[in-house]
Design an enzyme around this catalytic site. Structure first.
Site, PDB file in Angstrom:
ATOM      1  CG  ASP A 128       1.060  -0.020  -0.183  1.00  0.00           C
ATOM      2  OD1 ASP A 128       0.441   1.048  -0.275  1.00  0.00           O
ATOM      3  OD2 ASP A 128       2.177  -0.197  -0.700  1.00  0.00           O
TER       4      ASP A 128
ATOM      5  CG  ASP B 198       0.977   3.498   2.447  1.00  0.00           C
ATOM      6  OD1 ASP B 198       1.504   4.545   2.889  1.00  0.00           O
ATOM      7  OD2 ASP B 198       0.222   3.489   1.463  1.00  0.00           O
TER       8      ASP B 198
ATOM      9  CG  ASN C  97       0.072   7.594   0.790  1.00  0.00           C
ATOM     10  OD1 ASN C  97       0.666   6.565   0.477  1.00  0.00           O
ATOM     11  ND2 ASN C  97      -1.251   7.669   0.787  1.00  0.00           N
TER      12      ASN C  97
ATOM     13  CG  HIS D  32       4.740   4.598  -0.545  1.00  0.00           C
ATOM     14  ND1 HIS D  32       4.471   3.288  -0.209  1.00  0.00           N
ATOM     15  CD2 HIS D  32       3.528   5.219  -0.614  1.00  0.00           C
ATOM     16  CE1 HIS D  32       3.167   3.122  -0.080  1.00  0.00           C
ATOM     17  NE2 HIS D  32       2.566   4.273  -0.328  1.00  0.00           N
TER      18      HIS D  32
ATOM     19  CG  HIS E 124      -1.657   5.940  -6.254  1.00  0.00           C
ATOM     20  ND1 HIS E 124      -2.194   7.015  -5.576  1.00  0.00           N
ATOM     21  CD2 HIS E 124      -1.989   4.828  -5.538  1.00  0.00           C
ATOM     22  CE1 HIS E 124      -2.822   6.572  -4.494  1.00  0.00           C
ATOM     23  NE2 HIS E 124      -2.720   5.259  -4.449  1.00  0.00           N
TER      24      HIS E 124
ATOM     25  CB  VAL F 299       0.077   0.688  -7.401  1.00  0.00           C
ATOM     26  CG1 VAL F 299      -0.945  -0.069  -8.235  1.00  0.00           C
ATOM     27  CG2 VAL F 299       0.277   2.091  -7.953  1.00  0.00           C
ATOM     28  CG  HIS F 300      -3.270  -0.862  -2.527  1.00  0.00           C
ATOM     29  ND1 HIS F 300      -4.347  -0.197  -1.987  1.00  0.00           N
ATOM     30  CD2 HIS F 300      -2.166  -0.264  -2.002  1.00  0.00           C
ATOM     31  CE1 HIS F 300      -3.916   0.755  -1.179  1.00  0.00           C
ATOM     32  NE2 HIS F 300      -2.594   0.733  -1.177  1.00  0.00           N
TER      33      HIS F 300
END
EC number: 3.1.3.-
Length: 532
Positions: free
Chosen positions: A194, A221, A277, A359, A369, A397-398
């Site tokens: 991400d 991402d 995504n 991912h 998520h 998930v960040h």
């Protein structure tokens, strides 16, 4: 002799002491730990503007830019990719002719003697939106050249472009992977997810470069071009800001900005990407993943896959499996059949380590998520477990989270260690809420992934609820900070995992653990499990 032994002990004792201070999975399972949130760290999730010199075009004519490397299926080959010519954006765009310029790499083991040459193929892609007021995009000419016949663990120098046009890059270099064997591994493997292109991203990459990786895994991402309208207007939340758009737009130049920013790294260190995504990027005629599939080279053909969305490769004594969460994965799907065949071909006496990546995580305790990929988990977890998968990397998930060894939500000494590393620095900011926090458990029917659909997240906790009422037993450590990880295989049973936070100095450790394989305790189960 006594003096030599004493000298040897003095030399080794710091390393032994250091090793003893680092926990290993043999010490687990660990009591779950949550590192308190530092609220000062949510800033700087702002994209670099197109005026930043790091993302502007720095070449002229058809000189190569956005140069990147990716591995082929084994040590003796590598892909070199680059772009020539300028992209176009507007209501009417005319694609460049990919046959108008050659795809050539000159290479050798001596910088002043690039005596070998390889040729490849080229393409362009378009992102088209047949709606009033929207702008279309067509890329520069994208080149992919596969170099073969390389020696293991060897530095090669190269330049790419079209020598007939005097449109060649400067000389770059790379080191090939070691030969596949239980005693040879890449030195350091950087893992990040991400990533995006924010000021936090620049910190992540700066720290990552300081660790001198030999290989990079990017767990989905990439550019976040789909947080923009086609006119370049952006938002942290596309659906919140642009609910009336006729299609989910993207601003494809963000991909070019990303490639330019990353070139100093990716022209030297192979980058292996799996889709997230944000790479779906729906356009006219229901086309998806055009930018992702066009801009990167993937060893999907070499690994028997028919899609850029899932593939495998070796790096020394490690077999990597990169899986697609946004393409069919059920037991009747082509991807599942490919995975069965791929795992069956892995010789653990040659590549003892089995590492998988995709991912969206199966094991994450954050609200964001939460249990979104449960259907994928139901379809594939048993298969990966039965073949003795050692480590799984996820993004989406960040934040950062490392699991205890787990299988089917139960602590299991033979299960993989799952690591969520979606903390690369993108503009959507960090995930800070946990599903076990009071009032933060999501409504179950809101959790299924909207792309693949379906609901598989039934109650599973000890109290038969959708969410735990405390940090789950499978969660060993979680922290909301941006950063990246480094994986170092020490031998065929010991690997060192280290997580670095952006807010720390480059050498300061945020999390560190030895991941230990136990092949004697955990024999492979695939002969005992029926996957038909």
């Amino acid at each position: 002799m006594t003096f030599l032994l004493l000298l040897l002990f003095c030399f080794l004792s710091p390393a032994i002491s250091s090793a003893h201070s680092i926990p290993s999975t043999l010490d687990g399972p660990f009591v779950p730990v949550t590192v308190p949130l530092d609220t000062s760290l949510r800033g700087q999730a702002i994209d670099l503007p197109d005026t930043d010199p790091r993302v502007r075009r720095r070449v002229i004519g058809f000189e190569p830019e956005q140069i990147s490397l990716s591995l082929s299926s084994d040590h003796d080959s590598i892909w070199v990719s680059w772009i020539t010519g300028e992209f176009q954006i507007g209501k009417k765009v005319k694609p460049l002719d990919p046959t108008s310029i050659n795809s050539v790499v000159q290479f050798g083991t001596l910088r002043h003697s690039l005596s070998h040459e390889a040729k490849g193929h080229s393409l362009v892609y378009s992102q088209l939106y047949p709606f009033d007021g929207l702008l279309n995009y067509t890329s520069g000419i994208i080149h992919h050249v596969r170099i073969t016949g390389l020696k293991p663990s060897t530095i090669y120098y190269y330049r790419c472009g079209d020598p007939s046009r005097r449109a060649m890059s400067k000389i770059h270099h790379f080191r090939t992977m070691p030969v596949s064997s239980p005693s040879s591994y890449p030195g350091r493997i950087a893992v990040v997810g991400d990533l995006g292109l924010t000021y936090n991203t620049t910190d992540t990459i700066s720290h990552l470069i300081h660790n001198s990786p030999d290989l990079i895994l990017l767990i989905g991402d990439v550019s976040y071009a789909n947080l923009y309208l086609t006119n370049g207007t952006s938002s942290d939340c596309y659906s919140c800001s642009f609910p009336e758009t006729p299609i989910h737009e993207t601003y494809q130049p963000r991909w070019d900005y990303w490639g330019r920013f990353m070139e100093n790294l990716t022209s030297k260190v192979p980058l292996m990407v799996i889709e997230g995504n944000h790479e779906i990027e729906l356009q006219a005629e229901n086309k998806t993943f055009e930018a992702y599939s066009s801009r990167f080279a993937f060893p999907f053909n070499e690994s028997g896959s028919s899609s850029t969305l899932y593939y495998s490769f070796n790096a020394g004594g490690i077999h990597f499996v990169m899986l697609g969460a946004y393409i069919a994965y059920d037991k009747s799907a082509e991807q599942y059949e490919w995975l069965k065949k791929d795992l069956a071909k892995v010789d653990r006496s040659v590549t003892p380590w089995l590492v998988a990546s995709w991912h969206p995580p199966w094991y994450s305790s954050y609200t964001a998520h939460y249990r979104e990929a449960e259907c994928m988990k139901e379809a594939m977890e048993e298969l990966l477990y039965s073949y003795g998968t050692d480590i799984v990397f996820n993004g989406h998930v960040h934040a950062y989270e490392r699991s205890n060894r787990v299988y089917n939500y139960e602590l299991d000494p033979c299960g993989p260690v799952y690591i969520v590393i979606g903390d690369g620095g993108n503009r959507e900011k960090m995930a800070i809420e946990h599903a076990d926090d009071p009032g933060k458990c999501p409504e179950p029917l809101t959790t299924p992934d909207p792309v693949m659909g379906g609901f598989c997240a039934w109650n599973f906790t000890p109290s038969d609820k959708f969410c735990w009422d405390r940090q789950p037993d499978y969660s060993a450590l979680r922290e909301s900070s941006f950063g990246h990880g480094i994986l170092e295989m020490k031998n065929e049973t010991w690997a060192l995992w280290t997580w670095y936070r952006n807010q720390d100095s480059s050498s300061e450790v945020g999390d560190q653990i030895y991941i230990v394989r136990q092949p004697d305790r955990c024999p492979l189960h695939h002969r005992l499990v029926n996957h038909c």
